[in-house]
Design a protein around this motif. Sequence first.
Motif, PDB file in Angstrom:
ATOM      1  N   LYS A  64       0.805  -1.218   0.000  1.00  0.00           N
ATOM      2  CA  LYS A  64       0.000   0.000   0.000  1.00  0.00           C
ATOM      3  C   LYS A  64       0.839   1.270   0.000  1.00  0.00           C
ATOM      4  N   GLU A  65       2.127   1.140   0.307  1.00  0.00           N
ATOM      5  CA  GLU A  65       3.023   2.297   0.278  1.00  0.00           C
ATOM      6  C   GLU A  65       3.683   2.452  -1.094  1.00  0.00           C
ATOM      7  N   SER A  66       3.367   1.566  -2.020  1.00  0.00           N
ATOM      8  CA  SER A  66       3.951   1.632  -3.365  1.00  0.00           C
ATOM      9  C   SER A  66       3.549   2.934  -4.056  1.00  0.00           C
ATOM     10  N   LYS A  67       4.456   3.455  -4.886  1.00  0.00           N
ATOM     11  CA  LYS A  67       4.177   4.693  -5.628  1.00  0.00           C
ATOM     12  C   LYS A  67       3.020   4.519  -6.603  1.00  0.00           C
ATOM     13  N   TYR A  68       2.710   3.259  -6.951  1.00  0.00           N
ATOM     14  CA  TYR A  68       1.626   3.002  -7.895  1.00  0.00           C
ATOM     15  C   TYR A  68       0.252   3.012  -7.217  1.00  0.00           C
ATOM     16  N   ILE A  69       0.261   2.833  -5.905  1.00  0.00           N
ATOM     17  CA  ILE A  69      -0.992   2.721  -5.155  1.00  0.00           C
ATOM     18  C   ILE A  69      -1.284   3.976  -4.346  1.00  0.00           C
ATOM     19  N   LYS A  70      -0.240   4.556  -3.789  1.00  0.00           N
ATOM     20  CA  LYS A  70      -0.397   5.672  -2.859  1.00  0.00           C
ATOM     21  C   LYS A  70      -0.615   6.981  -3.607  1.00  0.00           C
ATOM     22  N   ARG A  71      -1.625   7.704  -3.215  1.00  0.00           N
ATOM     23  CA  ARG A  71      -1.898   9.006  -3.818  1.00  0.00           C
ATOM     24  C   ARG A  71      -0.831  10.007  -3.380  1.00  0.00           C
ATOM     25  N   ASN A  72      -0.313  10.775  -4.329  1.00  0.00           N
ATOM     26  CA  ASN A  72       0.713  11.764  -3.993  1.00  0.00           C
ATOM     27  C   ASN A  72       0.164  12.823  -3.048  1.00  0.00           C
ATOM     28  N   LYS A  73       0.881  13.047  -1.948  1.00  0.00           N
ATOM     29  CA  LYS A  73       0.453  14.061  -0.981  1.00  0.00           C
ATOM     30  C   LYS A  73       1.072  15.421  -1.267  1.00  0.00           C
ATOM     31  N   LYS A 161       6.821  12.344 -10.395  1.00  0.00           N
ATOM     32  CA  LYS A 161       7.521  13.493  -9.823  1.00  0.00           C
ATOM     33  C   LYS A 161       6.710  14.196  -8.738  1.00  0.00           C
ATOM     34  N   GLY A 162       5.497  13.729  -8.498  1.00  0.00           N
ATOM     35  CA  GLY A 162       4.669  14.324  -7.456  1.00  0.00           C
ATOM     36  C   GLY A 162       4.012  15.624  -7.852  1.00  0.00           C
ATOM     37  N   LEU A 163       3.948  15.898  -9.173  1.00  0.00           N
ATOM     38  CA  LEU A 163       3.331  17.142  -9.638  1.00  0.00           C
ATOM     39  C   LEU A 163       1.809  17.068  -9.609  1.00  0.00           C
ATOM     40  N   VAL A 164       1.278  15.850  -9.668  1.00  0.00           N
ATOM     41  CA  VAL A 164      -0.171  15.653  -9.596  1.00  0.00           C
ATOM     42  C   VAL A 164      -0.477  14.484  -8.664  1.00  0.00           C
ATOM     43  N   SER A 165      -1.678  14.488  -8.084  1.00  0.00           N
ATOM     44  CA  SER A 165      -2.055  13.427  -7.154  1.00  0.00           C
ATOM     45  C   SER A 165      -2.654  12.226  -7.865  1.00  0.00           C
ATOM     46  N   GLU A 166      -3.195  12.454  -9.060  1.00  0.00           N
ATOM     47  CA  GLU A 166      -3.755  11.360  -9.846  1.00  0.00           C
ATOM     48  C   GLU A 166      -3.798  11.741 -11.324  1.00  0.00           C
ATOM     49  N   VAL A 167      -3.873  10.722 -12.160  1.00  0.00           N
ATOM     50  CA  VAL A 167      -3.956  10.922 -13.612  1.00  0.00           C
ATOM     51  C   VAL A 167      -5.244  10.263 -14.093  1.00  0.00           C
ATOM     52  N   ILE A 168      -6.084  11.046 -14.764  1.00  0.00           N
ATOM     53  CA  ILE A 168      -7.385  10.563 -15.219  1.00  0.00           C
ATOM     54  C   ILE A 168      -7.491  10.669 -16.732  1.00  0.00           C
ATOM     55  N   LEU A 169      -7.929   9.589 -17.362  1.00  0.00           N
ATOM     56  CA  LEU A 169      -8.185   9.597 -18.802  1.00  0.00           C
ATOM     57  C   LEU A 169      -9.665   9.893 -19.039  1.00  0.00           C
ATOM     58  N   VAL A 170      -9.950  10.805 -19.943  1.00  0.00           N
ATOM     59  CA  VAL A 170     -11.328  11.099 -20.339  1.00  0.00           C
ATOM     60  C   VAL A 170     -11.431  10.861 -21.840  1.00  0.00           C
ATOM     61  N   TYR A 171     -12.333  10.000 -22.227  1.00  0.00           N
ATOM     62  CA  TYR A 171     -12.478   9.647 -23.638  1.00  0.00           C
ATOM     63  C   TYR A 171     -13.891   9.127 -23.889  1.00  0.00           C
ATOM     64  N   THR A 172     -14.213   8.861 -25.133  1.00  0.00           N
ATOM     65  CA  THR A 172     -15.539   8.333 -25.474  1.00  0.00           C
ATOM     66  C   THR A 172     -15.446   6.826 -25.647  1.00  0.00           C
ATOM     67  N   TRP A 173     -16.145   6.117 -24.788  1.00  0.00           N
ATOM     68  CA  TRP A 173     -16.185   4.658 -24.837  1.00  0.00           C
ATOM     69  C   TRP A 173     -17.166   4.216 -25.918  1.00  0.00           C
ATOM     70  N   PHE A 174     -16.748   3.242 -26.726  1.00  0.00           N
ATOM     71  CA  PHE A 174     -17.577   2.755 -27.832  1.00  0.00           C
ATOM     72  C   PHE A 174     -17.957   1.303 -27.594  1.00  0.00           C
ATOM     73  N   LYS A 175     -19.260   1.046 -27.546  1.00  0.00           N
ATOM     74  CA  LYS A 175     -19.752  -0.329 -27.471  1.00  0.00           C
ATOM     75  C   LYS A 175     -20.269  -0.766 -28.838  1.00  0.00           C
ATOM     76  N   ASN A 176     -21.114   0.079 -29.422  1.00  0.00           N
ATOM     77  CA  ASN A 176     -21.634  -0.132 -30.769  1.00  0.00           C
ATOM     78  C   ASN A 176     -22.116   1.225 -31.282  1.00  0.00           C
ATOM     79  N   PRO A 177     -22.528   1.327 -32.548  1.00  0.00           N
ATOM     80  CA  PRO A 177     -22.938   2.636 -33.077  1.00  0.00           C
ATOM     81  C   PRO A 177     -24.061   3.314 -32.297  1.00  0.00           C
TER      82      PRO A 177
END
Length: 286
Positions: A64-73, A161-177
């Motif tokens: 839980k202390e891993s850099k991949y899991i812990k939110r940057n403070k 580098k601790g410049l952001v606390s999280e990274v979020i992707l925003v995109y359009t999900w496609f299931k069908n037309p």
Amino acid sequence: MGIAGLVDLKKRIKSIQNTKKLTKAMALVATSKLKKTRGSLERNNTYFESYNEVMSEIIPTINKESKYIKRNKGSKDKLIIVITSDLGMCGSYNFSLVNKVEELTSGNMDSSKIVVIGEKGKSLFKRYKFNLLDFDGKVSDIPSIDEAKVIFEYGYDMFEKGLVSEVILVYTWFKNPLVKQPVDKVMLPLQIKDEVEVQSKEEFDIEGNRDELMDALIPSYCNSMVYNALINAKTAEQSYRMETMNSASKNAGDLISSLEIKYNRIRQSAITQEISEIVGGSEAQG
């Protein structure tokens, strides 16, 4: 309306007919591109779903202390990477992404760093007064792993580098037309589902150096997440463009029919009036 009016109507009909030819051609191009990107998406979804299943077992075992899991403070800012289009003529595609980002930021722009992929999207977000980071990521009609890697490394570097606390992707999900919608997905820190955590700890173990494995596996997983988002976005974009151009062609056809009816009525009225004048003149001479 006299002869001059008929000439103007004829020119207008001709202009709309030319526009209809253009929109039909654009619809055909979008349909062709949609077929290609949809094939790539179906293949990648099979791979990514399998990758997700494996990672859903691995992620809960990470310290839980891993850099991949812990939110940057060190920073409360979140990095939002938005995947939009380079070109227009795709209806509400980009506008729906603007609405999604507004929903995520909740009106508090100061705590959000925003990167927009796609020139048309950039101009739209600037019009809505979003402050965008300067990032020159490019995405082709059929996204590549290398294009995804550039975007992933940018977000990963800011998080590490601790410049952001999280990274979020925003995109359009496609299931069908018929089913496609803007979504947001947290790339980092990795998300742990509570119901999976206990079971994973008991049943999943890793031999060898766990940290070295994570350092190799997690970036690859995040990169595949970006790649899947790019293919979803491009497939949805072509679907939106195909629908928009088909709708424009139909509207142009309806307008042409309406103008042709008006043209014929005016023409018939003019002919009737000319015949009446000829008959009236003949009777006057007789």
